[in-house]
Design a protein around this motif. Sequence first.
Motif, short mmCIF file in Angstrom:
data_model
loop_
_atom_site.label_atom_id
_atom_site.label_comp_id
_atom_site.label_asym_id
_atom_site.label_seq_id
_atom_site.Cartn_x
_atom_site.Cartn_y
_atom_site.Cartn_z
N PHE A 46 0.81 -1.21 0.00
CA PHE A 46 0.00 0.00 0.00
C PHE A 46 0.84 1.25 0.00
O PHE A 46 0.64 2.17 -0.77
CB PHE A 46 -0.88 0.02 1.25
N PRO A 80 -8.84 6.02 -14.90
CA PRO A 80 -7.78 6.93 -14.45
C PRO A 80 -6.73 6.23 -13.59
O PRO A 80 -5.59 6.69 -13.52
CB PRO A 80 -8.53 8.00 -13.65
N VAL A 122 1.19 17.30 -2.40
CA VAL A 122 0.98 15.86 -2.20
C VAL A 122 2.20 15.15 -1.61
O VAL A 122 2.09 14.51 -0.57
CB VAL A 122 0.51 15.18 -3.51
N ILE A 169 -8.03 4.05 -2.99
CA ILE A 169 -7.18 3.37 -2.00
C ILE A 169 -7.83 3.44 -0.61
O ILE A 169 -7.83 2.47 0.14
CB ILE A 169 -5.76 3.98 -1.95
N PHE A 182 -7.68 13.39 -10.58
CA PHE A 182 -6.92 12.13 -10.55
C PHE A 182 -6.51 11.81 -9.12
O PHE A 182 -6.64 10.68 -8.65
CB PHE A 182 -5.68 12.27 -11.45
N GLU A 183 -6.05 12.84 -8.42
CA GLU A 183 -5.66 12.67 -7.01
C GLU A 183 -6.86 12.22 -6.19
O GLU A 183 -6.77 11.30 -5.37
CB GLU A 183 -5.09 13.99 -6.48
N LEU A 238 2.32 1.80 -3.28
CA LEU A 238 1.36 2.38 -4.21
C LEU A 238 1.22 3.88 -3.98
O LEU A 238 1.23 4.68 -4.91
CB LEU A 238 0.00 1.74 -3.97
N ALA A 283 2.08 7.07 -6.23
CA ALA A 283 1.11 8.12 -6.55
C ALA A 283 1.73 9.49 -6.32
O ALA A 283 1.62 10.38 -7.15
CB ALA A 283 -0.13 7.96 -5.68
N VAL A 338 -14.34 9.24 -19.45
CA VAL A 338 -15.21 8.61 -18.46
C VAL A 338 -16.55 9.38 -18.37
O VAL A 338 -17.54 8.85 -17.90
CB VAL A 338 -14.51 8.59 -17.08
N LEU A 344 2.47 12.28 -9.21
CA LEU A 344 1.83 13.59 -9.10
C LEU A 344 2.86 14.72 -9.15
O LEU A 344 2.61 15.74 -9.76
CB LEU A 344 1.00 13.67 -7.82
N LEU A 386 -7.73 8.52 -7.12
CA LEU A 386 -6.76 7.55 -6.62
C LEU A 386 -6.89 7.39 -5.10
O LEU A 386 -6.92 6.28 -4.57
CB LEU A 386 -5.34 8.00 -7.00
N CYS A 392 -8.40 16.96 -17.14
CA CYS A 392 -8.85 15.62 -17.51
C CYS A 392 -8.03 14.55 -16.80
O CYS A 392 -6.81 14.54 -16.90
CB CYS A 392 -8.74 15.41 -19.01
N PHE A 393 -8.71 13.65 -16.07
CA PHE A 393 -7.96 12.66 -15.30
C PHE A 393 -7.70 11.37 -16.07
O PHE A 393 -7.17 10.42 -15.51
CB PHE A 393 -8.59 12.41 -13.92
N VAL A 394 -8.04 11.35 -17.37
CA VAL A 394 -7.66 10.20 -18.19
C VAL A 394 -6.93 10.62 -19.47
O VAL A 394 -6.75 9.81 -20.37
CB VAL A 394 -8.89 9.33 -18.57
N LEU A 402 -1.13 20.32 -6.05
CA LEU A 402 -0.58 19.01 -6.41
C LEU A 402 0.84 18.81 -5.86
O LEU A 402 1.21 17.71 -5.49
CB LEU A 402 -0.58 18.82 -7.92
#
Lengths: 350, 390
Positions: free
Chosen positions: A6, B117, A266, B137, B129-130, A9, A13, A141, A17, B133, A120-122, A263
């Motif tokens: 975890f 995504p 993060v 999780i 996106f943040e 992951l 991330a 999406v 970012l 995600l 856009c997140f994709v 961002l």
Amino acid sequence: MKRRHFLGLLGAAGVTLTTGTKAKASDAADVAGLPNAFGVLFDASRCIGCRKCEAACNTVNELPKPDKPFDDLTVLDTERRTTATAYTVVDKYTPKAGENPVFRKIQCNHCMEPACASACFVKALKKTETGAVVYDASLCVGCRYCMVACPFNIPAYEYNKALTPRVMKCTMCYPRIKEGKLPGCVEACPKEALQFGRRRDLLNIAWDRITANTDKYVSHVYGEHEMGGTSWLYIAPKPSFAALGMDEHLGTTPAPELTAGALTAVPAVVGIWPVLLTGLYAVSKRKDRIAEEEKKAAVEAAIAKASAEAEAKLAEELTKAEVAGKRRIEVEVKKALEAAAKTSEGGEDA
Amino acid sequence: MSTENTKNSLFTPFNIIAGVILAAGIVVTIMRFTMGLGAVTNLSDNNPWGLWIGFDLLCGVALAAGGYTTSAACYIFGFKRFHAAVRPAILTAFLGYALVVFALGYDVGRPWRLPYPIFYSQGTTSVLFEVGLCVFIYLTVLFIEYLPAALEWLGGFDKYRTVLIKVTMGLTILGVILSTLHQSSLGALYLIVPSKLHPLWYTPYLPVMFFMSSMFAGLSMVVFEGTLSHRYFHDKMDDDYNANYMDLQFAFAKGAAWIMSGYLAMKLIGLAMDNRWHYLFTGFGAWWLFEVVGFVVLPCYCYAVGYRDRNIGLVRIAAPWTVIGIILNRFDVSLVAFNWKLPSALRYFPSVSEIIISLFVVTVGVLAFRFIVTRMPIFYAHPAYKDSSH
């Protein structure tokens, strides 16, 4: 899943970012990195509101026919915006009552650093090297954050498609540009109100036109710096762009920069929180442990004290008891002796 | 529970209302997936996000914040007395997030692509996106945190349960990280629209404000939901829960009062930084004051006095009041102050169908909560694991 997995992951991330914020909305969206980006210059003082551009756009993009035909100019009386079936619309404005109307063509402005693409997140939306911002329906999406993000209110949505809705907007005729053709609207314009070319050349043309006619034009090229600059550029007759319904307070910050700060926070959060929280946990645990130890020590001390006292008391009692016992024995002995003496005396008498 | 009992309680007023909402929700669901969003919503090209984002997503996530606040208080900050409150809070959070994702299935155009995504095409420049995600999780984390209760109920999974209990600390820290990130990034979503969001609500501090308000939203929800549960599920609660229940309410009231004061300070600093005081004297200014004074200052005061005087009644009033305030704030950012320049004829107001789906989602949540707490060890320690500290 394991905890380590975890955290891995999560770390990944954080990393994506951070690197993501460094990169612009597209790989080549940097203004300096797009020296050959195309654009279109719209001169509102030349537009006559004939809607030929709308008709051409409709044909080129194979959009459904509108309710009223394109030669019906009464539709100009109501203010319109782009929709899923009309990538471009022309609106009529009358800056001052009694004066001639001015027209504005509305379509995607193809920002140099598009809000839609950065939102856009994709990655369904992207800025291409030609300057056009294009959309890939196979990734979308349908979250519509691009529509929220666009400062010009351009992307439209197919709200009436149940399962395959798309975001619809002007593509700057990307497929035609690739073939070396002009965008449909530019080709159809009878008054040269639209001019296609390299963005840097168009900027020169725009400013030349303004300087040659300072009385006529607003001294500003809309889109040169707005939201970091757009591929579509506007010049307009006085009094203002606001008179053409355009937002003059958008600022010059490119959209991706508006969210970049959030961002970049993060990795800081991902880095600092575990340390801080584990520290707090350790502190509270240590506090508990110390409290526990102190309690234990206090209890022990109390017990020790109590037992010492008890022992002392016992000893005292014992001594007392001993004394009392001795005395009793002495008394008894004395009594016995006395009794014995009496008997012997009596015996003697007897 | 005996069968007779179930039969008798089937037609309670609650069940009838819930049944009507569920039926209406199913009708709208069918309409949504056969005729599209246009047929059931008032969304438009100018208003792409409506009630389903403003309430189901923004409020849903904020009000599910009780999970991370309570477990952090208990496991990290060492408020062990509140241990009994952790399971209800985790369950509420898990259901809350699950419902957020469920509700998103209605709003997004192609819900089966929601994993895109994360697994297929990552748009890393997007705040969304943040959010996606982290929510993905965190939902997994909450599920794992909830799992021990389910395993105890099922029985015979002691080995797995022990493993799960061992990772509690790690999961709690992970939960705080993920919550910090996505609670704040829900506010950060709106950083990209300085031209569309009214200046009284648009500030660079939006992410911080969303995070701070999620903390007192979570605390208030735990108090509020505790009050309700106490009323309706009292027979399920064990002595440990009841013994610490009042302490918890007061401690959370104190915490909420402090955080709300900090939040208020942030709001004022935001105004001062950009010198936006003059907006206070407009219509939007009056509304802003209504939100900030009526739903931050007053409930905060209520909490503070309630704590000081040990007045449980006051604390119980402040909790739902604060919850309404959070909902109001999220509505203001996403619906009221958004698109404020748009002519009123083009502004958005939710349709009946949209409201039905939102009620539907809440009802599903309440029913799931009721189903679980009447069966699994949530308000009480399972007899077999009574001595365990989890």
